[in-house]
Design a protein around this motif. Sequence first.
Motif, mmCIF file in Angstrom:
data_model
loop_
_atom_site.group_PDB
_atom_site.id
_atom_site.type_symbol
_atom_site.label_atom_id
_atom_site.label_comp_id
_atom_site.label_asym_id
_atom_site.label_seq_id
_atom_site.Cartn_x
_atom_site.Cartn_y
_atom_site.Cartn_z
ATOM 1 N N SER A 115 7.303 53.794 -7.247
ATOM 2 C CA SER A 115 8.761 53.844 -7.116
ATOM 3 C C SER A 115 9.214 54.833 -6.033
ATOM 4 N N LYS A 116 8.315 55.631 -5.532
ATOM 5 C CA LYS A 116 8.664 56.631 -4.516
ATOM 6 C C LYS A 116 8.499 56.055 -3.111
ATOM 7 N N ALA A 117 9.152 56.714 -2.168
ATOM 8 C CA ALA A 117 8.956 56.410 -0.751
ATOM 9 C C ALA A 117 7.796 57.267 -0.255
ATOM 10 N N TYR A 118 6.988 56.713 0.629
ATOM 11 C CA TYR A 118 5.845 57.431 1.180
ATOM 12 C C TYR A 118 5.990 57.562 2.688
ATOM 13 N N LEU A 119 6.012 58.799 3.151
ATOM 14 C CA LEU A 119 6.058 59.135 4.564
ATOM 15 C C LEU A 119 4.627 59.485 4.942
ATOM 16 N N ILE A 120 3.971 58.625 5.684
ATOM 17 C CA ILE A 120 2.525 58.713 5.871
ATOM 18 C C ILE A 120 2.195 59.070 7.320
ATOM 19 N N TYR A 121 1.245 60.002 7.456
ATOM 20 C CA TYR A 121 0.824 60.379 8.798
ATOM 21 C C TYR A 121 -0.674 60.675 8.850
ATOM 22 N N CYS A 122 -1.191 60.642 10.083
ATOM 23 C CA CYS A 122 -2.589 60.973 10.357
ATOM 24 C C CYS A 122 -2.602 61.742 11.681
ATOM 25 N N ARG A 123 -3.664 61.632 12.430
ATOM 26 C CA ARG A 123 -3.743 62.334 13.705
ATOM 27 C C ARG A 123 -2.883 61.650 14.772
ATOM 28 N N SER A 124 -2.950 60.303 14.830
ATOM 29 C CA SER A 124 -2.276 59.591 15.916
ATOM 30 C C SER A 124 -1.331 58.475 15.471
ATOM 31 N N GLY A 125 -1.414 58.072 14.222
ATOM 32 C CA GLY A 125 -0.599 56.961 13.727
ATOM 33 C C GLY A 125 -1.407 55.719 13.411
ATOM 34 N N ASN A 126 -2.683 55.682 13.796
ATOM 35 C CA ASN A 126 -3.518 54.516 13.569
ATOM 36 C C ASN A 126 -3.971 54.413 12.102
ATOM 37 N N ARG A 127 -4.638 55.437 11.609
ATOM 38 C CA ARG A 127 -5.097 55.407 10.210
ATOM 39 C C ARG A 127 -3.936 55.296 9.239
ATOM 40 N N SER A 128 -2.843 55.998 9.540
ATOM 41 C CA SER A 128 -1.693 55.932 8.640
ATOM 42 C C SER A 128 -1.110 54.523 8.632
ATOM 43 N N GLY A 129 -1.163 53.827 9.770
ATOM 44 C CA GLY A 129 -0.742 52.425 9.804
ATOM 45 C C GLY A 129 -1.639 51.561 8.936
ATOM 46 N N GLN A 130 -2.948 51.819 9.001
ATOM 47 C CA GLN A 130 -3.888 51.086 8.148
ATOM 48 C C GLN A 130 -3.636 51.393 6.674
ATOM 49 N N ALA A 131 -3.342 52.660 6.382
ATOM 50 C CA ALA A 131 -3.045 53.051 4.995
ATOM 51 C C ALA A 131 -1.775 52.347 4.517
ATOM 52 N N CYS A 132 -0.755 52.281 5.370
ATOM 53 C CA CYS A 132 0.482 51.577 5.017
ATOM 54 C C CYS A 132 0.201 50.109 4.715
ATOM 55 N N HIS A 133 -0.602 49.492 5.547
ATOM 56 C CA HIS A 133 -0.943 48.086 5.355
ATOM 57 C C HIS A 133 -1.629 47.893 4.002
ATOM 58 N N MET A 134 -2.598 48.741 3.698
ATOM 59 C CA MET A 134 -3.322 48.653 2.436
ATOM 60 C C MET A 134 -2.382 48.903 1.246
ATOM 61 N N MET A 135 -1.547 49.933 1.363
ATOM 62 C CA MET A 135 -0.638 50.269 0.266
ATOM 63 C C MET A 135 0.398 49.170 0.047
ATOM 64 N N SER A 136 0.845 48.544 1.126
ATOM 65 C CA SER A 136 1.779 47.428 1.016
ATOM 66 C C SER A 136 1.148 46.300 0.206
ATOM 67 N N ALA A 137 -0.118 46.003 0.492
ATOM 68 C CA ALA A 137 -0.831 44.953 -0.242
ATOM 69 C C ALA A 137 -1.029 45.318 -1.712
ATOM 70 N N MET A 138 -0.981 46.625 -2.015
ATOM 71 C CA MET A 138 -1.149 47.102 -3.388
ATOM 72 C C MET A 138 0.171 47.152 -4.160
ATOM 73 N N GLY A 139 1.283 46.798 -3.502
ATOM 74 C CA GLY A 139 2.563 46.746 -4.198
ATOM 75 C C GLY A 139 3.526 47.875 -3.896
ATOM 76 N N PHE A 140 3.186 48.777 -2.977
ATOM 77 C CA PHE A 140 4.120 49.824 -2.557
ATOM 78 C C PHE A 140 5.094 49.195 -1.581
ATOM 79 N N ASP A 141 6.383 49.528 -1.702
ATOM 80 C CA ASP A 141 7.337 48.857 -0.820
ATOM 81 C C ASP A 141 8.241 49.776 -0.018
#
Length: 106
Positions: free
Chosen positions: A59-85
């Motif tokens: 139910s929370k918003a997630y502000l996600i970061y890494c070193r450059s934005g690549n891994r955090s983008g992958q994490a967002c993609h994975m989390m989106s598939a897991m039901g985070f919106d």
Amino acid sequence: MNYENIEVSRFATLMEEGDHVVLDVRSPQELAEGSIPGHVMINFFDPDFRNEVEKLDKSKAYLIYCRSGNRSGQACHMMSAMGFDRLYNLIGGIGAWNAHSAMTNR
């Protein structure tokens, strides 16, 4: 894609609004590059990454970061598939954050 790539200024604004989790998906060794205050760290490369993410409140918003934005983008993609919106990926990662902080703290 159920996440948004955002610039540092928008990331900072969302941080001020509250009801969010700042999620750092870098490795512990990368903390020497700096971090964003109040972050929760879950290493994207850790074999337990997915299990740790499953424990998070969807139910929370997630502000996600890494070193450059690549891994955090992958994490967002994975989390989106897991039901985070409510997912926001910091474009440019900690480097962009550090540059922004240097500019605003002059």
